[in-house]
Design a protein around this motif. Structure first.
Motif, PDB file in Angstrom:
ATOM      1  N   VAL A 208       0.824  -1.203   0.000  1.00  0.00           N
ATOM      2  CA  VAL A 208       0.000   0.000   0.000  1.00  0.00           C
ATOM      3  C   VAL A 208       0.864   1.262   0.000  1.00  0.00           C
ATOM      4  O   VAL A 208       0.507   2.274  -0.601  1.00  0.00           O
ATOM      5  N   CYS A 209       2.004   1.213   0.648  1.00  0.00           N
ATOM      6  CA  CYS A 209       2.801   2.417   0.884  1.00  0.00           C
ATOM      7  C   CYS A 209       3.986   2.572  -0.069  1.00  0.00           C
ATOM      8  O   CYS A 209       4.972   3.226   0.254  1.00  0.00           O
ATOM      9  N   VAL A 210       3.900   1.982  -1.262  1.00  0.00           N
ATOM     10  CA  VAL A 210       5.009   2.051  -2.209  1.00  0.00           C
ATOM     11  C   VAL A 210       5.240   3.490  -2.682  1.00  0.00           C
ATOM     12  O   VAL A 210       4.302   4.223  -2.966  1.00  0.00           O
ATOM     13  N   CYS A 211       6.508   3.879  -2.755  1.00  0.00           N
ATOM     14  CA  CYS A 211       6.886   5.178  -3.318  1.00  0.00           C
ATOM     15  C   CYS A 211       7.868   4.947  -4.459  1.00  0.00           C
ATOM     16  O   CYS A 211       8.443   3.870  -4.591  1.00  0.00           O
ATOM     17  N   LYS A 212       8.045   5.960  -5.297  1.00  0.00           N
ATOM     18  CA  LYS A 212       8.945   5.867  -6.439  1.00  0.00           C
ATOM     19  C   LYS A 212      10.368   6.244  -6.040  1.00  0.00           C
ATOM     20  O   LYS A 212      10.584   7.192  -5.288  1.00  0.00           O
ATOM     21  N   THR A 213      11.321   5.498  -6.554  1.00  0.00           N
ATOM     22  CA  THR A 213      12.719   5.819  -6.305  1.00  0.00           C
ATOM     23  C   THR A 213      13.278   6.623  -7.480  1.00  0.00           C
ATOM     24  O   THR A 213      12.716   6.632  -8.578  1.00  0.00           O
ATOM     25  N   ALA A 214      14.381   7.294  -7.236  1.00  0.00           N
ATOM     26  CA  ALA A 214      14.962   8.177  -8.248  1.00  0.00           C
ATOM     27  C   ALA A 214      15.436   7.414  -9.483  1.00  0.00           C
ATOM     28  O   ALA A 214      15.522   7.987 -10.572  1.00  0.00           O
ATOM     29  N   ASP A 215      15.735   6.129  -9.359  1.00  0.00           N
ATOM     30  CA  ASP A 215      16.200   5.334 -10.500  1.00  0.00           C
ATOM     31  C   ASP A 215      15.059   4.669 -11.257  1.00  0.00           C
ATOM     32  O   ASP A 215      15.278   3.801 -12.103  1.00  0.00           O
ATOM     33  N   GLY A 216      13.814   5.052 -10.935  1.00  0.00           N
ATOM     34  CA  GLY A 216      12.669   4.511 -11.645  1.00  0.00           C
ATOM     35  C   GLY A 216      12.055   3.276 -11.022  1.00  0.00           C
ATOM     36  O   GLY A 216      11.080   2.730 -11.549  1.00  0.00           O
ATOM     37  N   GLY A 217      12.581   2.840  -9.913  1.00  0.00           N
ATOM     38  CA  GLY A 217      12.051   1.664  -9.236  1.00  0.00           C
ATOM     39  C   GLY A 217      11.010   2.023  -8.187  1.00  0.00           C
ATOM     40  O   GLY A 217      10.491   3.144  -8.145  1.00  0.00           O
ATOM     41  N   ASN A 218      10.740   1.061  -7.337  1.00  0.00           N
ATOM     42  CA  ASN A 218       9.777   1.245  -6.258  1.00  0.00           C
ATOM     43  C   ASN A 218      10.410   0.884  -4.923  1.00  0.00           C
ATOM     44  O   ASN A 218      11.334   0.064  -4.861  1.00  0.00           O
ATOM     45  N   ALA A 219       9.919   1.505  -3.863  1.00  0.00           N
ATOM     46  CA  ALA A 219      10.367   1.174  -2.510  1.00  0.00           C
ATOM     47  C   ALA A 219       9.157   1.164  -1.587  1.00  0.00           C
ATOM     48  O   ALA A 219       8.207   1.928  -1.778  1.00  0.00           O
TER      49      ALA A 219
ATOM     50  N   VAL B 279       7.664   2.113   1.817  1.00  0.00           N
ATOM     51  CA  VAL B 279       7.984   3.066   2.877  1.00  0.00           C
ATOM     52  C   VAL B 279       8.095   2.359   4.215  1.00  0.00           C
ATOM     53  O   VAL B 279       8.968   2.673   5.032  1.00  0.00           O
ATOM     54  N   CYS B 280       7.246   1.365   4.466  1.00  0.00           N
ATOM     55  CA  CYS B 280       7.249   0.700   5.774  1.00  0.00           C
ATOM     56  C   CYS B 280       8.465  -0.192   5.966  1.00  0.00           C
ATOM     57  O   CYS B 280       9.015  -0.266   7.059  1.00  0.00           O
ATOM     58  N   LYS B 281       8.895  -0.863   4.913  1.00  0.00           N
ATOM     59  CA  LYS B 281       9.965  -1.859   5.030  1.00  0.00           C
ATOM     60  C   LYS B 281      11.327  -1.304   4.621  1.00  0.00           C
ATOM     61  O   LYS B 281      12.336  -1.543   5.286  1.00  0.00           O
ATOM     62  N   ASP B 282      11.370  -0.576   3.511  1.00  0.00           N
ATOM     63  CA  ASP B 282      12.629  -0.008   3.022  1.00  0.00           C
ATOM     64  C   ASP B 282      12.911   1.345   3.658  1.00  0.00           C
ATOM     65  O   ASP B 282      14.031   1.833   3.604  1.00  0.00           O
ATOM     66  N   GLY B 283      11.924   1.953   4.230  1.00  0.00           N
ATOM     67  CA  GLY B 283      12.018   3.239   4.917  1.00  0.00           C
ATOM     68  C   GLY B 283      11.551   3.061   6.352  1.00  0.00           C
ATOM     69  O   GLY B 283      11.748   1.988   6.921  1.00  0.00           O
ATOM     70  N   PRO B 284      10.936   4.068   6.950  1.00  0.00           N
ATOM     71  CA  PRO B 284      10.464   5.290   6.299  1.00  0.00           C
ATOM     72  C   PRO B 284      11.539   6.342   6.039  1.00  0.00           C
ATOM     73  O   PRO B 284      11.272   7.340   5.408  1.00  0.00           O
ATOM     74  N   VAL B 285      12.780   6.095   6.528  1.00  0.00           N
ATOM     75  CA  VAL B 285      13.858   7.080   6.329  1.00  0.00           C
ATOM     76  C   VAL B 285      14.619   6.746   5.049  1.00  0.00           C
ATOM     77  O   VAL B 285      15.082   5.615   4.861  1.00  0.00           O
ATOM     78  N   PHE B 286      14.730   7.755   4.177  1.00  0.00           N
ATOM     79  CA  PHE B 286      15.440   7.605   2.912  1.00  0.00           C
ATOM     80  C   PHE B 286      16.400   8.777   2.713  1.00  0.00           C
ATOM     81  O   PHE B 286      16.147   9.886   3.195  1.00  0.00           O
ATOM     82  N   ASN B 287      17.458   8.522   1.948  1.00  0.00           N
ATOM     83  CA  ASN B 287      18.278   9.628   1.432  1.00  0.00           C
ATOM     84  C   ASN B 287      17.395  10.415   0.479  1.00  0.00           C
ATOM     85  O   ASN B 287      16.781   9.815  -0.423  1.00  0.00           O
ATOM     86  N   ILE B 288      17.324  11.718   0.622  1.00  0.00           N
ATOM     87  CA  ILE B 288      16.404  12.525  -0.166  1.00  0.00           C
ATOM     88  C   ILE B 288      16.670  12.417  -1.670  1.00  0.00           C
ATOM     89  O   ILE B 288      15.757  12.581  -2.491  1.00  0.00           O
ATOM     90  N   ASN B 289      17.909  12.107  -2.047  1.00  0.00           N
ATOM     91  CA  ASN B 289      18.246  12.003  -3.470  1.00  0.00           C
ATOM     92  C   ASN B 289      17.923  10.647  -4.077  1.00  0.00           C
ATOM     93  O   ASN B 289      18.039  10.471  -5.287  1.00  0.00           O
ATOM     94  N   LYS B 290      17.497   9.719  -3.235  1.00  0.00           N
ATOM     95  CA  LYS B 290      17.209   8.347  -3.712  1.00  0.00           C
ATOM     96  C   LYS B 290      15.731   8.132  -4.019  1.00  0.00           C
ATOM     97  O   LYS B 290      15.352   7.060  -4.504  1.00  0.00           O
ATOM     98  N   ILE B 291      14.896   9.114  -3.727  1.00  0.00           N
ATOM     99  CA  ILE B 291      13.451   8.938  -3.922  1.00  0.00           C
ATOM    100  C   ILE B 291      12.862  10.118  -4.693  1.00  0.00           C
ATOM    101  O   ILE B 291      13.431  11.198  -4.735  1.00  0.00           O
ATOM    102  N   GLU B 292      11.714   9.861  -5.314  1.00  0.00           N
ATOM    103  CA  GLU B 292      10.968  10.930  -5.962  1.00  0.00           C
ATOM    104  C   GLU B 292      10.027  11.551  -4.942  1.00  0.00           C
ATOM    105  O   GLU B 292       9.425  10.842  -4.147  1.00  0.00           O
ATOM    106  N   LEU B 293       9.894  12.868  -4.980  1.00  0.00           N
ATOM    107  CA  LEU B 293       9.000  13.571  -4.064  1.00  0.00           C
ATOM    108  C   LEU B 293       8.021  14.444  -4.860  1.00  0.00           C
ATOM    109  O   LEU B 293       8.298  14.820  -5.980  1.00  0.00           O
TER     110      LEU B 293
END
Length: 250
Positions: free
Chosen positions: A223-234, A236-250
């Motif tokens: 449910v909580c998938v977000c887009k990564t800067a390289d075009g993939g998916n992450a 938020v609950c498992k791979d995050g919720p903390v991310f390098n700001i340059n690694k994700i799309e906002l």
């Protein structure tokens, strides 16, 4: 990660439509860090999904969580009283790892300040410079938690408390010389922060905690998938919720 039956110690409003619920855990076997979150049951068996809430404070076996009243689930949580028992799954997600850094800027907006407080509390050896923004004076809360910072600038959209403006503007204006930046807040704030860092050529490592709707909280439901800067998916609950700001799309 464990599922605890916690006991409500306190549950009270701390700002307009914002509550702090304090839970006593039956012993703590894992470390819980700032940036991580828990999945808290509402106390209503008809609501199958728990509510993901960021860790705000942990003192021994006493855990404090803050939440904004938005829907039926959080409205139900406001009814919890001292002595009630609520199931809580914790700890979930990753956290702000500040071990490589000496000085850190905090850029927080609204209810996004809560996980930043947890990171501040557990890193007593760091020099923090905090820039905190709220909508208005009645939304301001927990400023005492930032008293230990080297600098604290509070902003409100209407200027009713502190400086008029927002946290990102205050941070950029002050331009502290820090080793890292941590941030949490509404998406529009995080987008502005990422854009301004890029446009100004600021290379300081920046880590953001994302707030997304969640189902399971453990990476299974997507449910909580977000887009990564390289075009993939992450997740938020498992791979995050903390991310390098340059690694994700906002």
């Amino acid at each position: 990660m464990r599922d605890f039956l916690s006991t409500v110690k306190d549950n009270r409003p701390i700002a307009q439509n914002v509550y702090m619920i304090t839970l006593t855990l039956p012993g703590r076997t894992e470390e819980i860090h700032g940036g991580q979150f828990v999945n808290l049951a509402t106390g209503d068996s008809s609501m199958l999904l728990r509510r993901p809430l960021g860790v705000c404070k942990l003192e021994g076996d006493v855990l404090s969580l803050c939440y904004q009243v938005k829907g039926k689930g959080t409205k139900k949580l406001t009814e919890a009283k001292s002595g009630d028992e609520l199931k809580v799954l914790l700890p979930l997600g990753n956290y702000f790892d500040l071990s490589p850094y000496k000085s850190v800027a905090i850029v927080g907006g609204g209810v996004g300040v809560f996980p930043l407080i947890a990171a501040l509390r557990e890193n007593h050896d760091k020099d923090f410079y905090s820039y905190i923004g709220f909508r208005n004076e009645i939304a301001v809360c927990l400023l005492d938690e930032f008293k230990a910072c080297k600098k604290l600038i509070v902003t409100t959209d209407d200027g009713s408390c502190g400086e008029k403006g927002n946290a990102v503007q205050a941070f950029l204006k002050d331009n502290p010389k820090v080793d890292a930046i941590i941030s949490c807040g509404p998406p529009v704030m995080l987008k502005a922060l990422k854009r301004e860092l890029a446009e100004r050529g600021i290379k300081t490592p920046c880590f953001v905690s994302l707030e997304e709707r969640m189902g399971c909280g453990i990476g299974a439901c997507l449910v909580c998938v977000c887009k990564t800067a390289d075009g993939g998916n992450a997740r938020v609950c498992k791979d995050g919720p903390v991310f390098n700001i340059n690694k994700i799309e906002l």
